[in-house]
Design a protein around this motif. Structure first.
Motif, PDB file in Angstrom:
ATOM      1  N   LEU A 135       0.826  -1.197   0.000  1.00  0.00           N
ATOM      2  CA  LEU A 135       0.000   0.000   0.000  1.00  0.00           C
ATOM      3  C   LEU A 135       0.869   1.259   0.000  1.00  0.00           C
ATOM      4  N   ARG A 136       1.978   1.217   0.742  1.00  0.00           N
ATOM      5  CA  ARG A 136       2.878   2.376   0.804  1.00  0.00           C
ATOM      6  C   ARG A 136       3.441   2.676  -0.592  1.00  0.00           C
ATOM      7  N   ASP A 137       3.885   1.614  -1.294  1.00  0.00           N
ATOM      8  CA  ASP A 137       4.538   1.817  -2.578  1.00  0.00           C
ATOM      9  C   ASP A 137       3.545   2.153  -3.690  1.00  0.00           C
ATOM     10  N   HIS A 138       2.350   1.533  -3.658  1.00  0.00           N
ATOM     11  CA  HIS A 138       1.437   1.651  -4.796  1.00  0.00           C
ATOM     12  C   HIS A 138       0.306   2.641  -4.579  1.00  0.00           C
ATOM     13  N   VAL A 139      -0.035   2.953  -3.367  1.00  0.00           N
ATOM     14  CA  VAL A 139      -1.178   3.850  -3.121  1.00  0.00           C
ATOM     15  C   VAL A 139      -0.710   5.142  -2.451  1.00  0.00           C
ATOM     16  N   VAL A 140      -0.175   5.021  -1.233  1.00  0.00           N
ATOM     17  CA  VAL A 140       0.189   6.225  -0.474  1.00  0.00           C
ATOM     18  C   VAL A 140       1.287   7.005  -1.198  1.00  0.00           C
ATOM     19  N   GLY A 141       2.250   6.272  -1.803  1.00  0.00           N
ATOM     20  CA  GLY A 141       3.364   6.924  -2.494  1.00  0.00           C
ATOM     21  C   GLY A 141       2.919   7.744  -3.691  1.00  0.00           C
ATOM     22  N   ARG A 142       1.748   7.451  -4.256  1.00  0.00           N
ATOM     23  CA  ARG A 142       1.261   8.191  -5.436  1.00  0.00           C
ATOM     24  C   ARG A 142       0.413   9.389  -5.072  1.00  0.00           C
ATOM     25  N   PRO A 171      -0.129  13.021  -3.740  1.00  0.00           N
ATOM     26  CA  PRO A 171       0.799  14.147  -3.623  1.00  0.00           C
ATOM     27  C   PRO A 171       1.223  14.346  -2.158  1.00  0.00           C
ATOM     28  N   GLY A 172       2.508  14.385  -1.927  1.00  0.00           N
ATOM     29  CA  GLY A 172       3.026  14.528  -0.558  1.00  0.00           C
ATOM     30  C   GLY A 172       3.174  13.211   0.160  1.00  0.00           C
ATOM     31  N   GLY A 173       2.780  12.124  -0.495  1.00  0.00           N
ATOM     32  CA  GLY A 173       2.785  10.811   0.151  1.00  0.00           C
ATOM     33  C   GLY A 173       4.181  10.276   0.417  1.00  0.00           C
ATOM     34  N   ARG A 174       5.195  10.822  -0.267  1.00  0.00           N
ATOM     35  CA  ARG A 174       6.566  10.345  -0.054  1.00  0.00           C
ATOM     36  C   ARG A 174       7.326  11.226   0.925  1.00  0.00           C
ATOM     37  N   HIS A 175       6.610  12.205   1.483  1.00  0.00           N
ATOM     38  CA  HIS A 175       7.242  13.092   2.459  1.00  0.00           C
ATOM     39  C   HIS A 175       7.406  12.367   3.792  1.00  0.00           C
ATOM     40  N   ASP A 176       8.601  12.442   4.372  1.00  0.00           N
ATOM     41  CA  ASP A 176       8.871  11.781   5.644  1.00  0.00           C
ATOM     42  C   ASP A 176       8.859  12.824   6.753  1.00  0.00           C
ATOM     43  N   PRO A 177       7.781  12.916   7.537  1.00  0.00           N
ATOM     44  CA  PRO A 177       7.708  13.970   8.559  1.00  0.00           C
ATOM     45  C   PRO A 177       8.777  13.822   9.637  1.00  0.00           C
ATOM     46  N   GLU A 178       9.233  12.570   9.883  1.00  0.00           N
ATOM     47  CA  GLU A 178      10.250  12.385  10.928  1.00  0.00           C
ATOM     48  C   GLU A 178      11.608  12.907  10.492  1.00  0.00           C
ATOM     49  N   ALA A 179      11.823  13.006   9.150  1.00  0.00           N
ATOM     50  CA  ALA A 179      13.107  13.491   8.667  1.00  0.00           C
ATOM     51  C   ALA A 179      13.269  14.994   8.910  1.00  0.00           C
ATOM     52  N   ASP A 180      12.138  15.724   9.128  1.00  0.00           N
ATOM     53  CA  ASP A 180      12.205  17.166   9.370  1.00  0.00           C
ATOM     54  C   ASP A 180      12.750  17.481  10.760  1.00  0.00           C
ATOM     55  N   GLY A 181      12.838  16.469  11.565  1.00  0.00           N
ATOM     56  CA  GLY A 181      13.393  16.655  12.911  1.00  0.00           C
ATOM     57  C   GLY A 181      12.373  17.236  13.835  1.00  0.00           C
TER      58      GLY A 181
END
Lengths: 125, 136
Positions: free
Chosen positions: A106-113, A115-125
């Motif tokens: 689901l992450r690769d085929h649905v959520v990733g498509r 807009p903004g679905g590939r954003h990693d909120p934890e990477a923002d610190g």
């Protein structure tokens, strides 16, 4: 001599949360697969061990009855278990497990498509 | 065979008499790495550390099937009261103990046959099986 600790399936294992090596929740224990020596099918009276934790789509089975075929049940090998306490902790990260394939798909085929679905909120610190 | 097959299975004696139902399945967890007392003490002194980072934790190996807990009166698992020395809260402990009186541990080596093809699953014990204590 190695020590042994007694645990009961319903009391200590079933429905417990499974955490991966990073402490992230994976699934809950739905069932435990029993195997004989060398991965043979378990036989009554002979030596039997836990082979795997089964984490299946049990919700539909509980609602509608029947059973999920064993070959279709995602499993976590018992060798990957490191600690049994209030939760069952694994020694491997969840990305290495097949048990989460629905979530990964689901992450690769649905959520990733989305807009903004590939954003990693934890990477923002 | 899964643990789910054994739970709630009907247990028969060697002569076919009903002995009860399987209320739980007992395993012996191999402890491969045991923490020393110093590590446990350090965990206690540092309550801010998340549980997953504690040092005083054992590492487990294989889980060997020891036996089946058989209750002659009640099919439900009852909070572990029937297996420990816990006595409180008093009314609940009394009720649970009463419903699970006669519960015993049937060793896996005393199990002659497990029939998973029907419903309920049938577990048959060997002649001369021993009734072990259910206490953990």
């Amino acid at each position: 001599m190695t020590r042994e600790r007694m645990v009961d399936a319903r009391l200590h294992l079933l429905s417990r949360q499974v955490l991966d090596a990073d402490g992230e929740p994976v699934r809950a224990v739905d069932d435990l697969e029993l195997v004989g020596p060398g991965g043979q099918p378990a036989r009554a009276g002979a030596e039997v061990r836990v082979g795997a934790i089964l984490v299946g789509p049990v919700l539909f089975v509980r609602l509608f009855g029947g059973a999920v075929p064993v070959s279709r049940q995602p499993r976590i090998a018992w060798e990957d278990v490191g600690h049994v306490g209030t939760a069952i902790e694994l020694t491997v990260p969840s990305d290495r497990l097949d048990a989460d394939w629905v979530e990964h798909w689901l992450r690769d085929h649905v959520v990733g498509r989305v807009p903004g679905g590939r954003h990693d909120p934890e990477a923002d610190g | 065979m899964n643990v789910g097959d054994l739970l709630d299975a009907q247990v028969l004696g060697p002569d076919g008499t009903t002995l009860g139902v399987v209320v739980d399945v007992r395993f012996a967890l191999e402890v491969v790495d045991e923490p020393d007392d110093d590590a446990r003490e350090r965990d206690r002194e540092d309550p801010e550390t998340p549980l997953s980072a504690h040092l005083g934790r054992d590492a487990v190996g294989g889980a060997r099937l020891v036996g089946l807990l058989v209750s002659p009166h009640s099919g439900g698992s009852f909070l572990g009261y029937e297996r420990t020395e816990l006595r409180s809260p008093w009314p609940i402990a009394q009720l649970v103990r009463r419903r699970h009186r006669g519960t015993f541990l049937a060793g896996w080596s005393d199990v002659a046959e497990v029939r998973t093809d029907g419903s309920p699953v049938i577990v048959r014990l060997v002649a001369g099986f021993e009734r072990g204590s259910p206490a953990l």
